[in-house]
Design a protein around this motif. Structure first.
Motif, PDB file in Angstrom:
ATOM      1  N   MET A   1      -0.625   4.838   0.708  1.00  0.00           N
ATOM      2  CA  MET A   1      -0.482   4.371   2.057  1.00  0.00           C
ATOM      3  C   MET A   1       0.280   5.355   2.564  1.00  0.00           C
ATOM      4  O   MET A   1       1.152   5.125   1.705  1.00  0.00           O
ATOM      5  CB  MET A   1      -1.475   3.214   2.172  1.00  0.00           C
ATOM      6  CG  MET A   1      -2.954   2.765   2.304  1.00  0.00           C
ATOM      7  SD  MET A   1      -3.794   3.913   3.130  1.00  0.00           S
ATOM      8  CE  MET A   1      -4.099   4.718   1.143  1.00  0.00           C
TER       9      MET A   1
ATOM     10  N   LYS B   1      -9.248   2.934  -1.435  1.00  0.00           N
ATOM     11  CA  LYS B   1      -8.638   2.526  -0.682  1.00  0.00           C
ATOM     12  C   LYS B   1      -7.647   1.246  -1.260  1.00  0.00           C
ATOM     13  O   LYS B   1      -6.634   0.401  -1.384  1.00  0.00           O
ATOM     14  CB  LYS B   1      -9.034   1.537   0.539  1.00  0.00           C
ATOM     15  CG  LYS B   1     -10.338   0.753   0.025  1.00  0.00           C
ATOM     16  CD  LYS B   1     -11.070  -0.200   1.162  1.00  0.00           C
ATOM     17  CE  LYS B   1     -11.343  -1.631   1.596  1.00  0.00           C
ATOM     18  NZ  LYS B   1     -11.892  -2.104   2.404  1.00  0.00           N
ATOM     19  N   TYR B   2      -8.276   0.708  -2.658  1.00  0.00           N
ATOM     20  CA  TYR B   2      -7.147  -0.199  -3.358  1.00  0.00           C
ATOM     21  C   TYR B   2      -6.211  -0.252  -4.379  1.00  0.00           C
ATOM     22  O   TYR B   2      -5.373  -0.054  -4.728  1.00  0.00           O
ATOM     23  CB  TYR B   2      -8.115  -1.705  -3.708  1.00  0.00           C
ATOM     24  CG  TYR B   2      -8.863  -2.413  -2.959  1.00  0.00           C
ATOM     25  CD1 TYR B   2      -7.798  -3.562  -2.150  1.00  0.00           C
ATOM     26  CD2 TYR B   2      -9.498  -2.425  -2.869  1.00  0.00           C
ATOM     27  CE1 TYR B   2      -8.580  -4.777  -0.878  1.00  0.00           C
ATOM     28  CE2 TYR B   2     -10.656  -3.440  -1.565  1.00  0.00           C
ATOM     29  CZ  TYR B   2     -10.329  -4.166  -1.684  1.00  0.00           C
ATOM     30  OH  TYR B   2     -11.135  -4.907  -0.645  1.00  0.00           O
TER      31      TYR B   2
ATOM     32  N   ASN C   1      -4.539   0.426   5.349  1.00  0.00           N
ATOM     33  CA  ASN C   1      -5.887   1.179   6.206  1.00  0.00           C
ATOM     34  C   ASN C   1      -5.162   2.788   6.255  1.00  0.00           C
ATOM     35  O   ASN C   1      -4.890   3.236   5.728  1.00  0.00           O
ATOM     36  CB  ASN C   1      -6.242   0.934   7.007  1.00  0.00           C
ATOM     37  CG  ASN C   1      -7.617   0.822   7.837  1.00  0.00           C
ATOM     38  OD1 ASN C   1      -8.561   1.628   6.784  1.00  0.00           O
ATOM     39  ND2 ASN C   1      -8.189   0.116   8.204  1.00  0.00           N
ATOM     40  N   THR C   2      -6.654   3.341   5.536  1.00  0.00           N
ATOM     41  CA  THR C   2      -6.822   5.201   6.038  1.00  0.00           C
ATOM     42  C   THR C   2      -6.380   5.128   7.333  1.00  0.00           C
ATOM     43  O   THR C   2      -6.296   6.798   7.136  1.00  0.00           O
ATOM     44  CB  THR C   2      -7.996   5.620   5.130  1.00  0.00           C
ATOM     45  OG1 THR C   2      -8.710   5.490   5.976  1.00  0.00           O
ATOM     46  CG2 THR C   2      -8.323   4.945   4.095  1.00  0.00           C
TER      47      THR C   2
ATOM     48  N   PRO D   1       0.559  -1.582   0.188  1.00  0.00           N
ATOM     49  CA  PRO D   1      -0.194  -0.221  -0.195  1.00  0.00           C
ATOM     50  C   PRO D   1       0.934   1.299  -0.270  1.00  0.00           C
ATOM     51  O   PRO D   1      -0.321   2.821  -0.553  1.00  0.00           O
ATOM     52  CB  PRO D   1      -0.743  -0.720   1.850  1.00  0.00           C
ATOM     53  CG  PRO D   1      -1.179  -1.628   1.509  1.00  0.00           C
ATOM     54  CD  PRO D   1       0.383  -2.035   1.312  1.00  0.00           C
TER      55      PRO D   1
ATOM     56  N   ARG E   1      -5.287   3.635  -3.604  1.00  0.00           N
ATOM     57  CA  ARG E   1      -4.365   5.055  -3.259  1.00  0.00           C
ATOM     58  C   ARG E   1      -3.039   4.779  -2.061  1.00  0.00           C
ATOM     59  O   ARG E   1      -3.383   2.941  -1.955  1.00  0.00           O
ATOM     60  CB  ARG E   1      -5.646   5.900  -2.134  1.00  0.00           C
ATOM     61  CG  ARG E   1      -6.709   6.381  -3.021  1.00  0.00           C
ATOM     62  CD  ARG E   1      -7.085   7.516  -1.438  1.00  0.00           C
ATOM     63  NE  ARG E   1      -6.593   7.980  -0.914  1.00  0.00           N
ATOM     64  CZ  ARG E   1      -6.750   8.918   0.187  1.00  0.00           C
ATOM     65  NH1 ARG E   1      -8.061   8.560   0.459  1.00  0.00           N
ATOM     66  NH2 ARG E   1      -6.137   9.851   0.973  1.00  0.00           N
TER      67      ARG E   1
ATOM     68  N   LYS F   1     -15.030   1.739  -1.334  1.00  0.00           N
ATOM     69  CA  LYS F   1     -14.776   0.430  -1.614  1.00  0.00           C
ATOM     70  C   LYS F   1     -13.180   0.434  -2.178  1.00  0.00           C
ATOM     71  O   LYS F   1     -12.537  -0.564  -1.943  1.00  0.00           O
ATOM     72  CB  LYS F   1     -15.687  -0.661  -1.271  1.00  0.00           C
ATOM     73  CG  LYS F   1     -16.490  -0.377  -0.859  1.00  0.00           C
ATOM     74  CD  LYS F   1     -15.988  -1.205   0.411  1.00  0.00           C
ATOM     75  CE  LYS F   1     -17.871  -1.221   1.945  1.00  0.00           C
ATOM     76  NZ  LYS F   1     -16.389  -1.748   2.809  1.00  0.00           N
TER      77      LYS F   1
END
Length: 697
Positions: free
Chosen positions: A641, A636-637, A685-686, A287, A639, A633
């Protein structure tokens, strides 16, 4: 919608032009009705001017089948009597000539016989060679004689003289006089009706003024004049507010265009996010190590989500407002207008005016108790019926009573009854002519001994055919030896042939002519008495008919002529009533204008596009919710992190204890991740998951 609003001015101008055409056509239609009366009147005037041919000719045609056959028979009898007189004169002349010719023929044959007997006394006839021939010729002389003798036939001078006396009365002239009296009926009718025609034309002119008054009293123009005020006010209202409507429509167009652009912008962000995320996605990258393209896709998706949250309330507000407006107009106005339930609501008693049962009849006729409904008026106007019948203007002015046929044709009937046409009695044959007919019946021409004349002229003038006798004599003479006997016999042969050619043939022709003439005369006179009796019978019958029925025939034909004149005006007045009640001021333009205002402008130009707009925008707004969920939904796959979540698995005997979460501290440069010997599970996760009692590694 914008295009339709721009066409509103053209639509309104077209409908107002149709309404003005309707208003302006009524005076011309009334003038046309009056013009048709002029044509009807001219047709009646033309018949009156030709009354000698129409009325007089019809009387003549009624009498002709009764009178002309009798006159024709009398004239034919007169012509036959003249022919009979000429035939008798010719037969009488032939008889005189035939008596002289037959006497001359007998003398010639007797002389010929004597001469031949003397010739046969020639000594040469005593020779044995010629004796037989001479004896044969001598025996044949017995037939050489004239058989025709007309002295026993009486002379016809007495009959001819009697016919001359009868023919002094000119029956043909008397018949022609009766024919002339019959043919003078049309002229007599013309002379007797000259004053009547003048008065009758005045009556027809007075009817024209009555029809004109009826046309001017019809309340159609008054009703249309009130309608003109509404038309002008409506046009002024439309022309006054149409620029404002067009200006507001421009603002509406900008607002709608903006809303559509916002939805399109959100869609573009979603599409670009999907495109970039798909192209830049790497499933092996961590990520924190995701590429710029993938990160841009995720950012674009989140921007679309932000715009959706920011503008969705505006879109939903627009949808609600347009739905409430367009849906209610469709259900409360457009659909009821199409199935005519809208008119049924307007026609509800005491709805528009609590004091009037029927609003439209109270407004137009000032009689609210008359069943005059909006639905009935609209349906009649759609069928292009006249305004008089549609608005039931007969309750104000009854055209049927004013255009009563009997009322306007009563004067015509009274004038026709006062025509007082009289035809003088027609005398077919005077007393002299009748006496002549009786004398012809007893003239005695039918009592002539036609059989004696016919029998006397049937045979031959001689007992033997002189040509055959001459040929036979010549053949026998040729058997004789040459000499005076033979020469004399040949001379006798030539003499016989001359007698046949010069005396027998003319006499035979005269006998044939007399035979044919007497047979024809006998045929014409054989039933002369019966013929004259029939003529006298039909003459008396026809004369009685003329004396007793002529006046009745004149009256009947006069009534028929009057009925023909009246029929012109009956058909005209019926046509006027039909034209006034059904054709004048046909109100289809009014129904078309109402359809244009409600069904076309309001429903088709505004409500239908408005409903299409809120339906499309509403559907797009509904689809924003699943799009927003999928975008959040999916982002998040895609961007990149700033940190990762690492999950470690504990030994098997410690499986029920909670996993220990190791948090990687945030480093300004590339973040460091410690590798543990056990199996780990990473989850992007954000935000970092922080648990109580975490330890920093």
């Amino acid at each position: 919608m914008r295009t339709h609003v721009e066409e509103t001015r053209k639509l309104s101008d077209s409908n107002f032009n149709d309404l003005r055409t309707l208003l302006n056509a009524v005076p011309g239609q009334i003038d046309y009705i009056l013009e048709q009366y002029t044509r009807t009147k001219e047709k009646a005037f033309d018949d009156l001017d030709n009354i000698n041919l129409l009325l007089g000719g019809s009387i003549y045609e009624r009498l002709k089948p009764k009178v002309l056959p009798v006159l024709k028979d009398i004239k034919a009898l007169a012509e036959d009597m003249k022919t009979n007189r000429a035939t008798l004169a010719r037969v009488n002349t032939l008889l005189t000539d035939m008596k002289q010719s037959s006497a001359h023929l007998r003398t010639s044959l007797r002389d010929m016989k004597t001469s031949m007997e003397q010739t046969l006394t020639d000594p040469q006839c005593s020779f044995p060679v010629t004796a037989t021939t001479c004896a044969s010729i001598r025996q044949s002389l017995n037939v050489l004689d004239g058989s025709a003798n007309f002295d026993q036939l009486p002379s016809l001078d007495g009959h001819i003289a009697h016919l001359d006396g009868l023919l002094q009365t000119d029956l043909s002239g008397l018949v022609q006089k009766a024919n002339d009296s019959l043919s003078d009926i049309p002229g007599e009718v013309k002379n007797q009706t000259r004053d009547f025609i003048s008065e009758f034309k005045k009556t027809l002119n007075s009817i024209q003024s009555d029809v004109k008054n009826v046309s001017t009293k019809i309340p159609i123009q008054k009703t249309l004049s009130n309608f003109v005020r509404y038309v002008n006010n409506s046009e002024d209202y439309i022309l006054h507010y149409l620029p404002t409507v067009e200006k507001c429509n421009s603002y509406r167009w900008l607002v709608c265009l903006t809303i559509c652009c916002l939805l399109t912008l959100i869609l573009i962000f979603y599409l670009l996010g999907l495109l970039c995320g798909t192209l830049g996605y790497d499933q092996n990258a961590t990520p924190t190590n995701r590429g710029c393209v993938s990160n841009t896709g995720g950012v674009l998706l989140m921007v679309g989500v932000g715009f959706s949250f920011f503008f969705s309330w505006i879109v939903m507000t627009i949808v609600v407002l347009t739905f409430v407006t367009g849906g209610n107009l469709e259900n409360l106005v457009c659909e009821p207008y199409r199935n005519k339930k809208f008119f049924q609501i307007l026609d509800t008693p005491y709805l528009l005016n609590e004091d009037w049962e029927y609003y439209l009849s109270g407004l137009v006729l000032n009689k609210p108790d008359i069943n005059l409904t909006f639905e009935q008026v609209y349906s009649d106007c759609k069928e292009n019926k006249g305004l008089y019948a549609t608005l039931k203007l007969d309750h104000i002015y009854n055209v049927s009573e004013e255009l009563n046929i009997t009322k306007h044709t009563g004067d015509i009937n009274s004038n026709l009854e006062n025509m007082n046409l009289r035809i003088n009695d027609i005398e077919l044959l005077d007393k002299t002519g009748r006496k002549t007919l009786m004398d012809i019946s007893s003239s005695g021409i039918g009592k002539i001994d036609y059989a004696a004349y016919i029998n006397a002229t049937e045979g031959s003038p001689t007992r033997v055919n002189l040509m055959s006798f001459a040929d036979n004599l010549q053949r026998k003479a040729n058997q004789l030896p040459p000499g005076t006997l033979k020469t004399s016999l040949k001379d006798h042969v030539d003499t016989l042939r001359n007698i046949h050619q010069n005396q027998v043939v003319p006499l035979q022709n005269s006998m044939s002519i007399m035979h044919q003439q007497m047979k024809g005369l006998h045929h014409r006179t054989s039933r002369l008495r019966d013929r004259v009796s029939n003529i006298i019978f039909f003459l008396n019958s026809t004369q009685y008919f003329l004396t007793s029925q002529l006046a009745k025939v004149v009256i009947e034909e006069s009534k028929q002529f009057g009925s023909k004149i009246i029929s012109y005006f009956e058909r005209y007045l019926q046509w006027v009533r039909m034209a006034v009640t059904q054709q004048i001021a046909a109100c289809k333009p009014a129904a078309t204008a109402l359809d244009s205002a409600v069904n076309v402008f309001l429903c088709s130009y505004i409500v239908d596009p408005l409903n299409l707009f809120w339906f499309g925008i509403g559907k797009a707004t509904v689809l924003l919710l699943p799009a927003l969920i999928f975008a959040v939904k999916l982002a998040k796959y895609l961007r990149r992190m700033y940190s990762e979540d690492v999950y470690e698995d504990e030994p098997v005997h410690k499986v029920q204890s909670k996993p220990r979460v190791q948090t990687i501290p945030r480093v300004q440069t590339v973040p460091m991740v410690q590798t543990v010997p056990m199996k780990t599970m990473r989850h992007a996760n954000t935000r970092s998951r922080v648990e109580q009692g975490t330890q920093t590694i």
